[in-house]
Design a protein around this motif. Sequence first.
Motif, PDB file in Angstrom:
ATOM      1  N   LEU A   1       0.808  -1.210   0.000  1.00  0.00           N
ATOM      2  CA  LEU A   1       0.000   0.000   0.000  1.00  0.00           C
ATOM      3  C   LEU A   1       0.845   1.267   0.000  1.00  0.00           C
ATOM      4  CD1 LEU A   1      -2.796  -1.042   2.553  1.00  0.00           C
ATOM      5  CD2 LEU A   1      -3.011  -0.825   0.065  1.00  0.00           C
ATOM      6  N   VAL A   2       1.961   1.232   0.695  1.00  0.00           N
ATOM      7  CA  VAL A   2       2.768   2.442   0.855  1.00  0.00           C
ATOM      8  C   VAL A   2       3.757   2.636  -0.292  1.00  0.00           C
ATOM      9  CG1 VAL A   2       4.487   3.591   2.315  1.00  0.00           C
ATOM     10  CG2 VAL A   2       2.527   2.430   3.358  1.00  0.00           C
ATOM     11  N   ARG A   3       4.390   1.552  -0.737  1.00  0.00           N
ATOM     12  CA  ARG A   3       5.482   1.681  -1.701  1.00  0.00           C
ATOM     13  C   ARG A   3       5.119   1.275  -3.125  1.00  0.00           C
ATOM     14  NH1 ARG A   3      10.795  -1.121   0.101  1.00  0.00           N
ATOM     15  NH2 ARG A   3      11.523   0.203  -1.607  1.00  0.00           N
ATOM     16  N   ALA A   4       4.175   0.356  -3.272  1.00  0.00           N
ATOM     17  CA  ALA A   4       3.906  -0.181  -4.615  1.00  0.00           C
ATOM     18  C   ALA A   4       2.651   0.394  -5.263  1.00  0.00           C
ATOM     19  CB  ALA A   4       3.783  -1.707  -4.545  1.00  0.00           C
ATOM     20  N   TRP A   5       1.982   1.337  -4.600  1.00  0.00           N
ATOM     21  CA  TRP A   5       0.725   1.845  -5.160  1.00  0.00           C
ATOM     22  C   TRP A   5       0.935   2.572  -6.486  1.00  0.00           C
ATOM     23  CZ3 TRP A   5      -0.118   6.960  -6.233  1.00  0.00           C
ATOM     24  CH2 TRP A   5       0.763   7.878  -5.659  1.00  0.00           C
ATOM     25  N   PHE A   6       2.032   3.348  -6.584  1.00  0.00           N
ATOM     26  CA  PHE A   6       2.235   4.105  -7.819  1.00  0.00           C
ATOM     27  C   PHE A   6       2.593   3.207  -8.998  1.00  0.00           C
ATOM     28  CE2 PHE A   6       4.789   6.635 -10.802  1.00  0.00           C
ATOM     29  CZ  PHE A   6       3.843   7.596 -11.136  1.00  0.00           C
ATOM     30  N   PRO A   7       3.534   2.255  -8.859  1.00  0.00           N
ATOM     31  CA  PRO A   7       3.775   1.331  -9.977  1.00  0.00           C
ATOM     32  C   PRO A   7       2.525   0.559 -10.389  1.00  0.00           C
ATOM     33  CG  PRO A   7       5.561   1.187  -8.392  1.00  0.00           C
ATOM     34  CD  PRO A   7       4.495   2.035  -7.763  1.00  0.00           C
ATOM     35  N   LEU A   8       1.692   0.162  -9.412  1.00  0.00           N
ATOM     36  CA  LEU A   8       0.451  -0.531  -9.734  1.00  0.00           C
ATOM     37  C   LEU A   8      -0.498   0.378 -10.498  1.00  0.00           C
ATOM     38  CD1 LEU A   8      -0.263  -2.564  -6.464  1.00  0.00           C
ATOM     39  CD2 LEU A   8       0.098  -3.509  -8.763  1.00  0.00           C
TER      40      LEU A   8
END
Length: 454
Positions: free
Chosen positions: A228-235
């Motif tokens: 939720l904190v680190r991978a939200w933008f790549p997703l």
Amino acid sequence: MFKLFLYAILLSPIPFGANRAWAWNLYALLLAATGLTGCVAVLLGKTDIRVSLEPVKYPFYLVCIPVVWSLVQQSGFLPNGWTHPFWQLTGEQLPIPVEAYISLSPQETATALMKLVSYLVVFFISLQFNRDSGRAAVTFKSIAYAGLVYAVYGLIVYLGGFDTVLWFEKSVYRESVTSTFINRNSYATYAGLTLLAAFPLLFEKIQSSFQYGIKSYYGRQYFFENILVRAWFPLLLVITITTALFLSLSRGGCLSTALAVFALFTILLVSRRIKNNAAAIFLFVAIGLVSAGVLKQSGDQLIERINDISSEHQDRWLVYDILSKANVENRWLGVGYGSFEKSFRLYRDETISAYYDKAHNTYLENIFELGLFQASALFLAIFLAALLCLRGVWVRRKDWIYPAVGFSASVLVGVHALVDFSLQIPAVAFTYALIMGAAVGQASSTRRGRKTSG
């Protein structure tokens, strides 16, 4: 200079995929200037770049064959038996001497050769710069971010009902996302390439989320918090580009991208370079679920197109059949690189209803134009570069994700070239060359390198 080169390639889709005479001529000049500047800097010792053709010497030797042959095709100093019969007939009708060529259209051959050399220059410059893993990471990240920008623009135009490409009104493909491209298939290929370039960024975030496993309570908590904190933008990036890709309604683009993504994840699992196979499996399942969700919400028209067999595609099979017969007749000399539009008029018949300035099969078209041996050398050069990337997945101890993406990108453009001409659009070819240069640059062990550990 690296950033200027990178930005120039990232901006190439803006002028209609750089598929205008002024655009590809401008890029040819810019790339020539960049290449010359780089060579001077290397000779004067003003850069830390180590120029070498060693990793790609065999593909380089092969690609020289179609380049040299294209020069021969537009040369007037040839045996009479080699020249195109059109020139002989023209000479018989005119009272003045007519210079004869192998190519039916020497000017078009010169233009096509200029484009091909431009793509090779992009590959070469990218290869030299991206031997450094830090630059390679910047290159792939930049391509992914550029893909996001073009996807958002395309979606705004589509959802807003503006029916424009830049400030011009759309004349075709009003129901499809084309972003800054005219042809939806060309945009779909570009979107697929940028989607693949986003996977190193996404995979890094996903894999780090499995640092403590998922069997313990803490491991599961860390996993979900990290996602939720680190991978939200790549997703979000992957979802946005995937949505634009589906809404392009390009059957060939979507199917070839799906095959490329499948190839990428197959490589990740088979190579056994992954510290945690669960990361790759989770990512593959997540991408599958996202794609299924996007397809369910916005893919009705795409599904209809996949199920539709139109007269246009029946025509294409007739074109392929005519080209196959013509290629037997011109197997050694070709009719001139880049001269398909004019040369095909001599072979088409009343069974073909549509107008074709491209064959919609790059392989048949290149064999028709260059000849079997010369075109095969070009295909083999690209194939060997892709194999270098595949080998690099096993050779590298880290950063092997980049050559894996390079091989998958080759699958994408190679499959789509069977049914379309997207790789003949400069912005698409530039982007593919940029990816392959970086992928091949990261495909060999760098223990001897100065900066990159491998």
